[in-house]
Design a protein around this motif. Structure first.
Motif, PDB file in Angstrom:
ATOM      1  N   ARG A   1       0.839  -1.198   0.000  1.00  0.00           N
ATOM      2  CA  ARG A   1       0.000   0.000   0.000  1.00  0.00           C
ATOM      3  C   ARG A   1       0.878   1.253   0.000  1.00  0.00           C
ATOM      4  NH1 ARG A   1      -4.131   1.013   4.916  1.00  0.00           N
ATOM      5  NH2 ARG A   1      -2.190   0.775   6.051  1.00  0.00           N
ATOM      6  N   ALA A   2       1.931   1.260   0.811  1.00  0.00           N
ATOM      7  CA  ALA A   2       2.832   2.415   0.864  1.00  0.00           C
ATOM      8  C   ALA A   2       3.539   2.620  -0.470  1.00  0.00           C
ATOM      9  CB  ALA A   2       3.855   2.220   1.983  1.00  0.00           C
ATOM     10  N   LEU A   3       3.967   1.532  -1.109  1.00  0.00           N
ATOM     11  CA  LEU A   3       4.665   1.638  -2.391  1.00  0.00           C
ATOM     12  C   LEU A   3       3.724   2.099  -3.506  1.00  0.00           C
ATOM     13  CD1 LEU A   3       6.889  -1.573  -2.224  1.00  0.00           C
ATOM     14  CD2 LEU A   3       7.639   0.808  -2.003  1.00  0.00           C
ATOM     15  N   THR A   4       2.456   1.735  -3.407  1.00  0.00           N
ATOM     16  CA  THR A   4       1.471   2.176  -4.398  1.00  0.00           C
ATOM     17  C   THR A   4       1.386   3.701  -4.438  1.00  0.00           C
ATOM     18  OG1 THR A   4       0.167   0.163  -4.103  1.00  0.00           O
ATOM     19  CG2 THR A   4      -0.969   2.050  -5.055  1.00  0.00           C
ATOM     20  N   LEU A   5       1.622   4.334  -3.295  1.00  0.00           N
ATOM     21  CA  LEU A   5       1.499   5.786  -3.174  1.00  0.00           C
ATOM     22  C   LEU A   5       2.838   6.507  -3.263  1.00  0.00           C
ATOM     23  CD1 LEU A   5      -0.961   5.583  -0.171  1.00  0.00           C
ATOM     24  CD2 LEU A   5      -1.565   6.084  -2.539  1.00  0.00           C
ATOM     25  N   SER A   6       3.907   5.770  -3.517  1.00  0.00           N
ATOM     26  CA  SER A   6       5.244   6.363  -3.533  1.00  0.00           C
ATOM     27  C   SER A   6       5.456   7.216  -4.782  1.00  0.00           C
ATOM     28  CB  SER A   6       6.304   5.261  -3.461  1.00  0.00           C
ATOM     29  OG  SER A   6       6.189   4.380  -4.569  1.00  0.00           O
ATOM     30  N   PRO A   7       6.395   8.175  -4.733  1.00  0.00           N
ATOM     31  CA  PRO A   7       6.590   9.092  -5.865  1.00  0.00           C
ATOM     32  C   PRO A   7       7.299   8.482  -7.067  1.00  0.00           C
ATOM     33  CG  PRO A   7       8.131   9.592  -4.096  1.00  0.00           C
ATOM     34  CD  PRO A   7       7.183   8.561  -3.556  1.00  0.00           C
ATOM     35  N   GLY A   8       8.096   7.436  -6.867  1.00  0.00           N
ATOM     36  CA  GLY A   8       8.887   6.882  -7.964  1.00  0.00           C
ATOM     37  C   GLY A   8       8.106   5.916  -8.838  1.00  0.00           C
ATOM     38  N   PRO A   9       8.218   6.022 -10.159  1.00  0.00           N
ATOM     39  CA  PRO A   9       7.501   5.103 -11.054  1.00  0.00           C
ATOM     40  C   PRO A   9       7.941   3.654 -10.896  1.00  0.00           C
ATOM     41  CG  PRO A   9       9.067   6.461 -12.283  1.00  0.00           C
ATOM     42  CD  PRO A   9       8.994   7.024 -10.905  1.00  0.00           C
ATOM     43  N   ASP A  10       9.215   3.433 -10.536  1.00  0.00           N
ATOM     44  CA  ASP A  10       9.697   2.061 -10.380  1.00  0.00           C
ATOM     45  C   ASP A  10       9.054   1.379  -9.178  1.00  0.00           C
ATOM     46  OD1 ASP A  10      11.032   3.888  -8.749  1.00  0.00           O
ATOM     47  OD2 ASP A  10      12.867   2.687  -8.658  1.00  0.00           O
ATOM     48  N   THR A  11       8.917   2.113  -8.075  1.00  0.00           N
ATOM     49  CA  THR A  11       8.314   1.516  -6.880  1.00  0.00           C
ATOM     50  C   THR A  11       6.807   1.348  -7.054  1.00  0.00           C
ATOM     51  OG1 THR A  11       8.347   3.747  -5.907  1.00  0.00           O
ATOM     52  CG2 THR A  11      10.084   2.235  -5.240  1.00  0.00           C
ATOM     53  N   ARG A  12       6.165   2.284  -7.745  1.00  0.00           N
ATOM     54  CA  ARG A  12       4.724   2.141  -8.002  1.00  0.00           C
ATOM     55  C   ARG A  12       4.456   0.962  -8.932  1.00  0.00           C
ATOM     56  NH1 ARG A  12       4.848   7.761  -8.804  1.00  0.00           N
ATOM     57  NH2 ARG A  12       4.384   7.453 -11.018  1.00  0.00           N
ATOM     58  N   MET A  13       5.330   0.775  -9.925  1.00  0.00           N
ATOM     59  CA  MET A  13       5.167  -0.348 -10.846  1.00  0.00           C
ATOM     60  C   MET A  13       5.341  -1.674 -10.103  1.00  0.00           C
ATOM     61  SD  MET A  13       7.201  -1.101 -14.426  1.00  0.00           S
ATOM     62  CE  MET A  13       6.714   0.527 -15.020  1.00  0.00           C
ATOM     63  N   TYR A  14       6.311  -1.704  -9.203  1.00  0.00           N
ATOM     64  CA  TYR A  14       6.530  -2.917  -8.409  1.00  0.00           C
ATOM     65  C   TYR A  14       5.293  -3.222  -7.565  1.00  0.00           C
ATOM     66  CZ  TYR A  14       8.558  -6.151  -5.027  1.00  0.00           C
ATOM     67  OH  TYR A  14       8.800  -7.246  -4.234  1.00  0.00           O
TER      68      TYR A  14
END
Length: 233
Positions: free
Chosen positions: A54-67
């Motif tokens: 859930r935290a990564l879904t809201l993160s600013p980086g496209p790589d972490t959101r994609m993960y």
């Protein structure tokens, strides 16, 4: 390894502290990548995986959101979540509200009576202060309704350590923050390199990705029953 990563991986820290640190890691690119690595390397307990995604879904980086998108099977599917209109007309089972309060992680940051953690605003008598609609919105969109005194700041020291929390006291010599878990951290002013006020609530969004829609309805219905402050014996 920054302060938040150290907190998340420290098994001696309270669970509430570790979960709040996970949420905070998703707010900046570098900590979010470290959180992604913790998930990828299986260094998180199973019960921390959904909050981490859930935290990564809201993160600013496209790589972490994609993960996070690749790991979305750990969360409640978006198409299964209910809009506000449907949540408001659903019938709550208040006998299951406290279980939702625990499952959603609310108890790790808020107190109701003598239960919970003293970090975010106390929720004792919250049912007398907010309507059901206001409760749903404060849960689903916490950054739109930040309580007075709970505006967060982030501080980076001259050693590169990141702290995020609420200002409790400040003098010319020191800044004291209440950080995840309700702990107090005193930081010498001369050691602060960067200080930034955040318009984002420390309460993570996406609780509807962890709770099923009916569980969210049960939670709000139960919170509405919290009408009075019980006198101390």
């Amino acid at each position: 390894k920054n302060y938040l990563t150290a907190v998340v991986t420290n098994e001696s820290q309270p669970e509430a502290t570790r979960l709040l640190a996970i949420a905070a890691m998703g707010q900046s690119s570098t900590p979010a990548r470290e959180l992604m690595a913790l998930v990828e390397q299986n260094k998180l307990p199973k019960e921390f995986l959904a909050p981490a995604i859930r935290a990564l879904t809201l993160s600013p980086g496209p790589d972490t959101r994609m993960y996070a998108a690749e790991k979305s099977d750990l969360l409640v599917p978006v198409e299964s979540r209910w809009p506000l209109e449907k949540l408001l007309v659903a019938t709550p089972d208040i006998t299951k509200g406290f279980a939702a309060f625990q499952k959603g992680g609310c108890i790790k940051c808020h107190k109701i009576g003598d239960q919970g953690q003293d970090f975010g605003p106390a929720l004792t008598a919250i049912g007398a202060r907010l309507t059901s609609e206001q409760l749903f919105l404060s849960i689903l969109k916490p950054s739109e309704t930040i309580s007075l005194g709970y505006e967060s700041i982030s501080v980076v020291t001259d050693q590169g350590t990141l702290y995020t929390g609420f200002v409790t006291t400040e003098t010319k010599e020191t800044l004291t923050l209440r950080i995840p878990g309700g702990l107090q951290k005193m930081i010498p002013q001369q050691r602060i390199d960067v200080r930034k006020r955040s318009n984002t609530s420390l309460m993570p969004v996406g609780i509807d990705a962890v709770l099923l829609p009916q569980e969210l309805v049960n939670l709000v219905g139960w919170l509405k029953t919290q009408q009075t402050v019980k006198p101390k014996e």
